[in-house]
Design an enzyme around this catalytic site. Structure first.
Site, short mmCIF file in Angstrom:
data_model
loop_
_atom_site.label_atom_id
_atom_site.label_comp_id
_atom_site.label_asym_id
_atom_site.label_seq_id
_atom_site.Cartn_x
_atom_site.Cartn_y
_atom_site.Cartn_z
N ASP A 245 0.82 -1.21 0.00
CA ASP A 245 0.00 0.00 0.00
C ASP A 245 0.85 1.26 0.00
OD1 ASP A 245 -2.57 -0.66 -0.36
OD2 ASP A 245 -3.18 -0.56 1.75
N ASP A 657 -11.48 -7.21 9.75
CA ASP A 657 -11.52 -8.65 9.88
C ASP A 657 -12.79 -9.17 10.53
OD1 ASP A 657 -10.70 -7.40 12.18
OD2 ASP A 657 -8.69 -8.23 12.16
O1 LIG Z 1 -3.86 0.90 4.72
C1 LIG Z 1 -3.41 -0.14 5.18
C2 LIG Z 1 -3.26 -0.37 6.55
C3 LIG Z 1 -2.75 -1.58 7.00
N1 LIG Z 1 -2.38 -2.53 6.11
C4 LIG Z 1 -1.82 -3.82 6.61
O2 LIG Z 1 -2.62 -4.38 7.59
C5 LIG Z 1 -1.86 -5.22 8.43
C6 LIG Z 1 -2.25 -5.04 9.88
O3 LIG Z 1 -1.79 -3.84 10.40
P1 LIG Z 1 -1.04 -3.72 11.83
O4 LIG Z 1 -0.72 -2.30 12.04
O5 LIG Z 1 0.05 -4.71 11.94
O6 LIG Z 1 -2.22 -4.10 12.81
P2 LIG Z 1 -2.29 -5.18 13.99
O7 LIG Z 1 -3.13 -4.61 15.06
O8 LIG Z 1 -0.97 -5.69 14.38
O9 LIG Z 1 -3.10 -6.32 13.21
C7 LIG Z 1 -4.26 -6.99 13.63
O10 LIG Z 1 -5.44 -6.24 13.53
C8 LIG Z 1 -5.79 -5.79 12.21
C9 LIG Z 1 -7.14 -5.13 12.28
O11 LIG Z 1 -7.09 -3.95 12.99
C10 LIG Z 1 -5.84 -6.94 11.23
O12 LIG Z 1 -6.02 -6.43 9.94
C11 LIG Z 1 -4.56 -7.71 11.28
O13 LIG Z 1 -4.58 -8.79 10.40
C12 LIG Z 1 -4.35 -8.19 12.71
O14 LIG Z 1 -3.16 -8.94 12.79
C13 LIG Z 1 -0.40 -4.91 8.14
O15 LIG Z 1 0.16 -5.98 7.42
C14 LIG Z 1 -0.48 -3.67 7.28
O16 LIG Z 1 0.56 -3.60 6.37
C15 LIG Z 1 -2.52 -2.32 4.76
O17 LIG Z 1 -2.18 -3.17 3.95
N2 LIG Z 1 -3.04 -1.14 4.32
#
Ligand SMILES: O=c1ccn([C@@H]2O[C@H](COP(=O)(O)OP(=O)(O)O[C@H]3O[C@H](CO)[C@@H](O)[C@H](O)[C@H]3O)[C@@H](O)[C@H]2O)c(=O)[nH]1
Ligand SMILES: [Mn+2]
Length: 957
Positions: A245, A657
């Site tokens: 992204d 999710d």
């Molecule tokens: O505009 C965006 C924003 C985020 N992401 C991806 O989304 C994932 C999750 O983001 P992260 O900041 O790591 O969030 P976490 O809280 O660690 O993740 C949990 O919570 C998220 C929901 O809030 C879920 O999407 C994830 O799968 C889950 O592991 C990462 O791979 C990002 O690269 C994108 O691809 N595009």
């Protein structure tokens, strides 16, 4: 990449795109592929281009048949299977011989009833006693302190309600096991149905999402990609897609590096059975690497690969610099050219047009993605859609390496690599990109066209495959008899690099091993993001198949199977409205449905489907297909379609999710929770207090968004089971508990200071109820840690963090959510920073960083007020009343609140107690003001302190 595609060369494999590969495939549609008709005979009319039968129903099999040439690679039926004259007979024969006992591939194991029965009994007892207790409380007001009584009653009723929401869905937990050996037998070994012995496992597309190379180090992402490329699954059935992204050249080049390092890494893993197959994790293992390694050249190979990996790491870490230097040089050259041009044409050099600075690729072309490196603009940058096949689809048959001129002898090792694609969806101003959900949907479409795996596995960039058989584990459920109505398989999320005491409950074990395991016994775990394997067809907003109906339709031979059997709402003419204008995409849909059905000696054969998701060798990608894939990642593609609305990942919540899973359950699908002996996937989590609070804030905000949307569980259909509905309701409601929790945490202090209590006097009933309620809570905790297989310490950490986040993040989430509903203020997605896992000497350094955030205000105030109340009451008792029993009662519950806040307070101290003094001054002032105010309103009232705040003892679910 679209920019490069025009040249007809694939920059990944440096070979021309092949045009006209369709020739081969025409064979399938002109009849070589003999898809058996329901009764084993084929109806020639089935070949007509008429897609509707007499009854006006859309004929699924016919459609499938006609379009078999244009769907993605690797999913065509194997024509040698049915091409022979005896194909149908062979199939028939096998169906008849099919009486041998069915061997299940997966099993459900009930929880020991010695644990479960008392657990259920305690839930029941507590429920009843809670009812009596609240009844008693409400009918016995405390006239001396009606305010205190009212506040406490309101909170207690809410706590009882939220406890029910949390507890009731937990009454039927289950465990599951898989049998990889049976899976192999059914799918990977030659059989009468599959004489060639080519694997019949279905195709799977793996999605990795990354958004910002600064917060998500490319080295981490590259390691994740490597773990995927080395996965133990038929190579020709795996395709890996990276969604960037950020549109960053840095990520792009890191992927290219990973693809080239994979040439060495992947065969090495296969040759020596390496685990885990993430090189960084592997080389950091603290155990003896030679354990269980039989081959004599292992040590030599390992040393070799390690050296290469170290160089790989240096290259990746050097990328930002080399891109910057390269771009500066190219930009300077451009400027020179421009000046020269101006001079030659005689124009005034002072009026030269401003040159747009660009990022340059190594081959001297403009990078069409986000241009700047080293700015925080990555995720915001607008850019073209970029799609680059970095590793082309492999051949169908194993390719054995050789022993000469190579770093490592791969003479008997399959050296093929799975397909790898870099995707950066187009971003334009004026379009809502819908965060991760939008990124995933772009991948769903692009992959449908390029590989169309019947299953999709989603991983965040920091979550790698830790168990190379993880996909097979998932397939054990999907491919098992009766698995056709499973929409996804959620694996537990396991984390690395967390401080051993898990101060902020980062492991989330109570949720992952308790709540999720319990839901598995209802309709299935909620989808919580990374580590989830989907049935692609379920993502397309179809309802689950109804096996009874399908059987009936097929046994009644005159009625062929139709899409109306699959989805009564779907009219083929409405496909563009739902899925957009790509014909290739629309045509790929029934294929993935078909390919994803459980196979082998099971009833599906009756429906006239061939045994197994049979696949032809992958054809090379042609330019037309790649162009189509690029067009479906453009930002306008979703205009006036149902993407994000019904189809794919659902938009409108920062926890995309949960909503996405909810929609599937709401259509009647079920999901499965798959806990593997060796963790399937592993990732990182923020161990710093501030980052953790922000992460929890995002989740809670997402929940509030869900609560105020049409995805509220109260509005669910009847296909959502009752307990499942309660669980989803809980997901939407839990943040609101914070209002009551904050009030309640002040009660012990208010009680201590005012000398009043929430009840008038300590009545016997009150005490007995309270005792039962508390003992039930303890009993439930003890039994729950047993069936969830977690430790009591995990449970306690969870309780503590529940109070910490409940008084901080959840509260802020409610405010944010309300602001969104009332004022329409959008909620942003703050990426969780991931560590590159580099500072080896102090891996937990992050834990001690104190970063101020206003989220910390409420817990600080609560702690201060309680401490001050303790001091005031202590002084008063010491110098005045002397009623120590009363003081001790109140003090106990103030301490109880403080004990929950302990990790938080510890976090504030940092490592060297470097908390900004202002925090203390400020918090102290507020606490004193509140206390004084309190004393002013209720001067010197000394009532029964006996058990002040006691209620707090039972409310915590
Ligand atoms: O505009 C965006 C924003 C985020 N992401 C991806 O989304 C994932 C999750 O983001 P992260 O900041 O790591 O969030 P976490 O809280 O660690 O993740 C949990 O919570 C998220 C929901 O809030 C879920 O999407 C994830 O799968 C889950 O592991 C990462 O791979 C990002 O690269 C994108 O691809 N595009
Ligand atoms: Mn994450």
């Amino acid at each position: 990449m679209d920019a490069q595609k025009d040249k007809g060369l694939c920059p990944g494999c440096k070979e021309p795109y092949k045009v006209g590969d369709y020739d081969d495939e025409i064979e399938y549609s002109n009849g070589t592929l003999k898809l058996p008709a329901p009764n084993g005979k084929r109806d020639p009319n089935n070949m007509s281009m008429m897609k509707r039968n007499q009854g006006g129903d859309f004929d699924h099999n016919r459609w499938l048949f006609e379009t078999s040439g244009t769907y993605g690679y690797g999913n065509a039926f194997r024509d040698d299977m049915y091409g022979g004259d005896d194909g149908d007979e062979r199939l028939q024969g096998d169906i008849e011989n099919n009486d041998k006992p069915w061997k299940p591939i997966s099993r459900k194991i009930p929880i020991d009833s010695a644990i479960l029965s008392p657990y259920r009994l305690l839930v029941f007892v507590r429920l009843v006693v809670l009812g009596f207790f609240l009844h008693w409380r409400i009918t016995n007001p405390n006239d001396d302190a009606i305010w205190l009584w009212t506040m406490s009653i309101v909170c207690e009723v809410w706590f009882a309600f939220s406890w029910i929401l949390d507890q009731i869905p937990k009454i039927c937990p289950v465990n599951r096991t898989t049998d990889l050996e049976v899976l192999r037998e059914k799918f990977d070994l030659p059989s009468p149905l599959n004489p060639t012995g080519r694997s019949d496992l279905p195709g799977i597309d793996l999605f990795v999402s990354t958004a910002d190379p600064e917060k998500e180090p490319p080295l981490t992402t590259a390691n994740t990609i490597l773990s995927i490329l080395a996965v133990d699954y038929p190579v020709e059935k795996v395709a890996c897609y990276t969604s960037d992204d950020g549109g960053a050249l840095l990520t792009f080049e890191a992927m290219a590096e990973a693809a080239s390092f994979a040439d060495l890494w992947v065969p090495f893993c296969r040759k020596h059975n390496i685990e885990p197959r993430n090189p960084d994790a592997y080389f950091n293992l603290k155990i003896d690497p030679t354990k269980n390694k039989s081959r004599s050249d292992f040590v030599k190979d390992r040393r070799r690969v390690r050296r290469e990996y170290d160089e790989f790491k240096v290259r990746i870490n050097g990328l930002p610099d080399s891109i910057r230097r390269r771009s500066e040089a190219f930009n300077a050259r451009e400027e020179m050219k421009m000046l020269k041009h101006l001079r030659e044409t005689g124009a005034d050099p002072m009026e030269k047009p401003k040159i747009q600075k660009a990022t340059w690729m190594a081959d001297g072309t403009h990078w069409p993605g986000t241009w700047a490196v080293g700015t925080s603009e990555h995720s915001k940058g607008d850019h073209a859609g970029i799609l680059q096949v970095m590793l082309k689809p492999p051949s169908h048959d194993p390719l054995i390496g050789n022993g000469e001129d190579k770093l490592i002898d791969f003479t008997d090792v399959d050296i093929r690599l799975p397909m790898l694609v870099y995707v950066s969806r187009e971003k334009r101003p004026g379009y809502d990109h819908n965060k991760k959900a939008g990124a995933m949907n772009a991948l769903v479409r692009a992959s449908a066209i390029l590989s169309n795996g019947a299953f999709i596995l989603n991983l965040d960039c920091d979550h790698y495959i830790n168990n190379c058989k993880a996909i097979r584990e998932g397939m054990c459920f999907m491919m098992d008899r009766g698995g056709e109505d499973i929409c996804y398989i959620q694996f537990p999320q396991r984390f690395e690099g967390i401080d051993p005491s898990d101060r902020y409950a980062n492991h989330n074990t109570v949720f992952f091993d308790g709540n999720m395991r319990a839901l598995d016994g209802v309709q299935g775990p909620v989808y919580v993001g990374t580590g989830c394997m989907f049935r692609r067809f379920a993502l397309y907003a179809f309802p689950p198949p109804n096996p009874d109906k399908l059987t009936q339709a097929k046994e009644n031979e005159t009625q062929p199977l139709t899409t109306s059997d699959l989805d009564p709402d779907l009219d083929v003419n409405l496909l563009p409205k739902r899925f957009g204008n790509s014909t290739m995409l629309a045509e790929s849909i029934p294929v993935c449905e078909f390919q994803g059905r459980p196979i082998a000696d099971h009833p599906a054969i009756k429906f006239g489907r061939p045994p197994g998701a049979l696949r032809a060798p992958r054809e090379p990608l042609d330019a037309v297909t790649v162009a189509e894939a690029v067009s479906v990642i453009s930002c306008w593609y979703e205009d006036k379609t149902e993407w994000g609305e019904r189809v794919g990942w659902i938009y409108g919540s920062v926890t995309e999710d949960v909503v996405t899973g909810f929609r599937m359950h709401n259509r009647g699908w079920r999901s499965v929770y798959c806990i593997t002996k060796r963790d399937a996937f592993r990732g990182s989590a923020p161990i710093n207090l501030t980052d953790r609070l922000h992460q929890v804030l995002r989740w809670a905000t997402g929940s509030v968004e869900i609560f105020f949307s049409r995805n509220n569980a109260l509005l669910a259909t009847r296909k959502l089971k009752f307990l499942q509905r309660l669980a989803y309701l809980n997901v939407g409601i839990y943040p609101f508990t914070s209002f009551f929790l904050i009030v309640y945490c002040f009660l012990p202090a208010l009680s201590l200071i005012s000398g009043q209590f929430i009840v008038k006097q300590l009545n016997l009933f009150f005490l007995i109820y309270l005792m039962i309620i508390t003992f039930c809570l303890i009993g439930l905790a003890l039994l729950e840690v047993r069936w969830a297989q977690i430790s009591l310490e995990d449970w306690w950490r969870n309780e503590q963090f529940w109070l910490i986040s409940g008084t901080s993040s959840h509260f802020a989430a409610c405010i944010q959510g309300l602001l969104k509903v009332i004022a329409g203020i959008e909620i942003s997605f703050t990426l969780t920073a991931k560590s590159a896992g580099e500072d080896e000497d102090d891996i937990y350094a992050d834990l001690y960083i104190v970063k101020w955030t206003s989220l910390m205000i409420p817990p600080i105030v609560i702690a201060m007020v309680n401490i001050i109340a303790l001091m005031i009451a202590f002084a008063r008792t010491l110098f005045g009343t002397g009623q120590w029993n009363m003081f001790i009662g109140g003090a106990f519950f103030a301490f109880w609140v403080l004990a929950h806040l302990y990790p938080f307070l510890k976090g504030l101290m940092g490592r060297r107690r470097k908390t900004p003094t202002i925090v203390f001054v400020w918090a102290g002032l507020i606490a004193i003001i509140i206390s004084l105010l309190w004393l002013a309103i209720n001067p010197g009232a000394l009532g029964n302190l006996g058990a002040s705040g006691t209620g707090a003892g039972f409310v915590f679910p």
